[in-house]
Design an enzyme around this catalytic site. Sequence first.
Site, PDB file in Angstrom:
ATOM      1  N   GLY A 215      -6.597  -1.569 -10.525  1.00 14.81           N
ATOM      2  CA  GLY A 215      -5.706  -2.996 -11.532  1.00 14.81           C
ATOM      3  C   GLY A 215      -7.724  -3.827 -11.553  1.00 14.81           C
ATOM      4  O   GLY A 215      -8.025  -4.112 -12.395  1.00 14.81           O
TER       5      GLY A 215
ATOM      6  N   SER B  26     -10.654   3.198 -11.679  1.00 17.63           N
ATOM      7  CA  SER B  26     -10.913   2.350 -12.631  1.00 17.63           C
ATOM      8  C   SER B  26     -10.802   1.595 -11.454  1.00 17.63           C
ATOM      9  O   SER B  26     -12.149   1.115 -10.392  1.00 17.63           O
ATOM     10  CB  SER B  26      -9.493   2.350 -13.177  1.00 17.63           C
ATOM     11  OG  SER B  26      -9.433   0.904 -13.957  1.00 17.63           O
ATOM     12  N   TRP B  27     -10.193   0.175 -11.144  1.00 14.93           N
ATOM     13  CA  TRP B  27     -10.571  -0.618 -10.218  1.00 14.93           C
ATOM     14  C   TRP B  27     -10.595   0.284  -9.068  1.00 14.93           C
ATOM     15  O   TRP B  27     -11.986  -0.126  -7.636  1.00 14.93           O
ATOM     16  CB  TRP B  27      -9.501  -2.157  -9.814  1.00 14.93           C
ATOM     17  CG  TRP B  27      -9.474  -2.420  -8.102  1.00 14.93           C
ATOM     18  CD1 TRP B  27      -8.515  -2.225  -7.517  1.00 14.93           C
ATOM     19  CD2 TRP B  27     -10.261  -3.767  -7.832  1.00 14.93           C
ATOM     20  NE1 TRP B  27      -8.858  -2.729  -6.416  1.00 14.93           N
ATOM     21  CE2 TRP B  27     -10.409  -3.265  -6.923  1.00 14.93           C
ATOM     22  CE3 TRP B  27     -12.020  -3.622  -8.235  1.00 14.93           C
ATOM     23  CZ2 TRP B  27     -11.345  -3.963  -5.409  1.00 14.93           C
ATOM     24  CZ3 TRP B  27     -12.762  -4.153  -6.986  1.00 14.93           C
ATOM     25  CH2 TRP B  27     -12.316  -4.768  -6.141  1.00 14.93           C
TER      26      TRP B  27
ATOM     27  N   ASP C 170     -12.948   6.025 -23.241  1.00 14.91           N
ATOM     28  CA  ASP C 170     -12.892   4.992 -22.298  1.00 14.91           C
ATOM     29  C   ASP C 170     -12.650   3.311 -22.761  1.00 14.91           C
ATOM     30  O   ASP C 170     -14.116   3.187 -22.880  1.00 14.91           O
ATOM     31  CB  ASP C 170     -12.880   5.119 -21.406  1.00 14.91           C
ATOM     32  CG  ASP C 170     -12.613   4.298 -20.028  1.00 14.91           C
ATOM     33  OD1 ASP C 170     -11.603   3.380 -20.412  1.00 14.91           O
ATOM     34  OD2 ASP C 170     -12.598   4.926 -19.040  1.00 14.91           O
TER      35      ASP C 170
ATOM     36  N   HIS D 174      -9.063   6.351 -20.580  1.00 16.27           N
ATOM     37  CA  HIS D 174      -8.703   5.376 -19.425  1.00 16.27           C
ATOM     38  C   HIS D 174      -8.033   6.335 -18.240  1.00 16.27           C
ATOM     39  O   HIS D 174      -8.247   6.419 -17.050  1.00 16.27           O
ATOM     40  CB  HIS D 174      -9.034   4.490 -19.432  1.00 16.27           C
ATOM     41  CG  HIS D 174      -9.209   3.394 -18.361  1.00 16.27           C
ATOM     42  ND1 HIS D 174     -10.233   2.802 -18.139  1.00 16.27           N
ATOM     43  CD2 HIS D 174      -7.464   2.723 -17.302  1.00 16.27           C
ATOM     44  CE1 HIS D 174     -10.293   2.759 -16.336  1.00 16.27           C
ATOM     45  NE2 HIS D 174      -8.321   2.385 -16.004  1.00 16.27           N
TER      46      HIS D 174
END
Length: 327
Positions: free
Chosen positions: A46, A113-114, A268, A296
């Site tokens: 996120g 990711s985050w 990605d 991703h």
Amino acid sequence: MSERRTLYPPVEPFASGMLDVGDGHSIYWERCGTPGGKPAVFLHGGPGSGISAKQRQQFDPALYDVLLFDQRGCGKSTPFAGLDHNTTWHLVADIERLRVMAGHDKWLVFGGSWGSTLSLAYAQTHPERVNELVLRGIFLASQQEYDWLYTYGASQLYPEAWAEFSGHVPPEERGDLLAAYHRRLTSDDAAVRLAAAKVWSMWEGVTVTLLPDPEMLADFTADDHAVAVARIECHYFRHNCWLEPGQLLRDAHKLRYIPGVIVQGRHDCCTPPAAAWALKQAWPEVDLQIVPDGGHLFTEPGITDGLVRAADRFAGKPGRTEPLLPN
């Protein structure tokens, strides 16, 4: 051998609950696998997306005791989409509270990711509490990465989606899209908030997919998911995730004695490989695996293969664990 590893079968939590972390926030957590197995914590992306049942399947349930949780404002945590007292450093403190609650001295930290950003921030703050790191889709919260997503970069690959994203605000506001969206996502008008959230989440959904995935996009733009992701992401990104410029690379030396694997998709378009490469230069001991046909999402075959093999490796599971070339 050319067969890629897939996710483990679905597994239900053996324990779950809410943890009061102060500041009016309560965190939903769950533990999956085998009590007393190898301790691990999963950090979702996120920021704002929350956890899902499929994320549990990246770990062998016979070997792991995995704690997953919805970060502040996400999923089942309360208050929903709350922005007050919601920063990177609040989340780092929450992870420590959860570790103490679970009774672990150290654990494997797994994030994409985050979640990779938060994993690095946590590991650099508490290196003595981290056994290993498994990271996907590296995001270092640099100005270059923000610009790629919200100024120039991904817009060149998805011009039609960019036209919808930038076109949601009038021309005079497009010089600072993060500020323009923040005004709408924090509006007193619920309809204004929801409309902006859906457009924001659609843009992200397009950039994270290597191939079109209508079902995933529908999930991304569902009302509650869109509101949490858009509000919290915009809140974090406008504040540079409360990180100093270059901080995660500057402090990578604190990871030198922590075994790590990075699984990074070559294609990605949300978190391009340049960030993973830069982290490898600052942390040469890490095993950087660039998946030649990967994007991703952790559900893509090559990314899944790398993550499952990394988790198996750190649990001491016998068998071949190096990355495989595409079929």
